[in-house]
Design an enzyme around this catalytic site. Structure first.
Site, PDB file in Angstrom:
ATOM      1  CG  HIS A 143       7.452 100.555  72.010  1.00 43.73           C
ATOM      2  ND1 HIS A 143       7.342  99.807  73.165  1.00 43.73           N
ATOM      3  CD2 HIS A 143       8.092  99.763  71.119  1.00 43.73           C
ATOM      4  CE1 HIS A 143       7.891  98.618  72.968  1.00 43.73           C
ATOM      5  NE2 HIS A 143       8.345  98.568  71.728  1.00 43.73           N
ATOM      6  CD  GLU A 144       9.012 101.037  66.747  1.00 45.02           C
ATOM      7  OE1 GLU A 144       9.949 100.927  65.939  1.00 45.02           O
ATOM      8  OE2 GLU A 144       8.688 100.118  67.503  1.00 45.02           O
ATOM      9  CG  HIS A 147      12.524  99.383  69.918  1.00 43.27           C
ATOM     10  ND1 HIS A 147      13.092  98.403  70.706  1.00 43.27           N
ATOM     11  CD2 HIS A 147      11.211  99.052  69.790  1.00 43.27           C
ATOM     12  CE1 HIS A 147      12.159  97.516  71.041  1.00 43.27           C
ATOM     13  NE2 HIS A 147      11.007  97.895  70.512  1.00 43.27           N
ATOM     14  CD  GLU A 202       9.610  94.718  71.814  1.00 52.44           C
ATOM     15  OE1 GLU A 202       8.747  95.526  72.209  1.00 52.44           O
ATOM     16  OE2 GLU A 202      10.129  94.798  70.694  1.00 52.44           O
TER      17      GLU A 202
END
Length: 284
Positions: A143-144, A147, A202
């Site tokens: 997930h990071e 980003h 997100e």
């Protein structure tokens, strides 16, 4: 708008919140717990904000300066530390991922958290590793990476930069990013407290994490169980040695169900059984 966090989870810390780049979690820390060091300075909003020309290169530069400062001011696990060994085993092959040059380190602090920055730095907190399985950590850092890939950090680092002290004159006079001293870099890190990002960002990072897991033949159910753990901790239903250290984002359960739905559609769903917070550390 929501506070920036990996999986958009907000955790409150006693006396102040931790937010640097894109945080996975913020944590409610016990009084005796060791906090991550972001310094004490409070920033001021730059009056020259409109004049500032802020590029992706600026975001990368300032993010690296912030992370370097953090690395110097917080305990970093050494190369032979069990936390580092575990992280390298999981993510060593992803240091070059999707065109990104990534670097990983573990902060040995009691805050349950992790973050990633525009320069490709990923920092995982030891207490997060204590409660997350390998599959869950893969999902969290995937997930990071999302980003970073989606350049979600640019607006956040710009906002923090503008709030750092003594930048008004420089930014309004030249419209360019000024060189920061050590104190200002600490202030900039602290200014991430108020950083925010959209639900769309997100959601896109969630999608990236799932696709990352699927493409690398990892168990996508790890993303589901990670969110379920956050939901449990939010409810305060688990009384363990880790304490009730945080309140999760209220969407944790909904996100878990969204992952389950997609995994079922892809034929990748495997019922993990009852999800619980481990009573012993998963990293030893």
């Amino acid at each position: 708008m929501k506070k920036i966090s990996i999986f958009a989870v907000q955790i409150k810390i006693i006396m102040k919140k931790i937010t640097l780049c894109l945080l996975f979690l913020g944590a409610m820390n016990a009084v005796s717990a060791q906090k991550i060091n972001l310094g004490k300075a409070a920033g001021v909003v730059s009056k020259g904000a409109k004049a500032l020309t802020f590029t992706n290169e600026d975001a990368v530069k300032l993010s690296k300066e912030s992370v370097d400062w953090m690395d110097k001011n917080n305990p970093v696990a050494g190369p032979k530390d069990p936390y580092t060994v575990r992280l390298n085993k999981l993510f060593g092959k992803h240091k070059s991922q999707d065109g990104l040059a990534l670097n990983y380190k573990v902060y040995k602090v009691k805050d349950i958290n992790a973050f990633a920055c525009a320069d490709g730095s990923v920092r995982v907190f030891s207490s997060l590793m204590d409660i997350m399985t390998d599959d869950e950590l893969l999902a969290v850092i995937g997930h990071e990476i999302g980003h970073v890939k989606n350049q979600d950090t640019k607006d956040a680092i710009k906002s923090a930069y503008l709030k750092a002290a003594a930048l008004d004159a420089a930014s309004s006079a030249s419209g360019a990013v000024a060189t920061l001293n050590d104190s200002q870099i600490g202030q900039m890190a602290n200014a991430f407290l108020d950083a925010s990002h959209s639900k769309k960002q997100e959601s896109e990072a969630d999608t990236y994490s799932y696709d990352f897991m699927k493409a690398n033949n990892y168990n996508v159910v790890g993303a589901y169980s990670a969110f379920k753990k956050l939901a449990l901790l939010s409810e305060g239903s688990t009384q363990t040695g880790f304490q009730k250290m945080f309140n999760s984002h209220p969407d944790s359960e909904k996100r878990a169900q969204a992952i389950k739905k997609r995994a079922e559609k892809d034929g990748l769903w495997k019922d993990p059984g009852t999800i619980a917070i481990p009573k012993t550390k998963l990293t030893k």
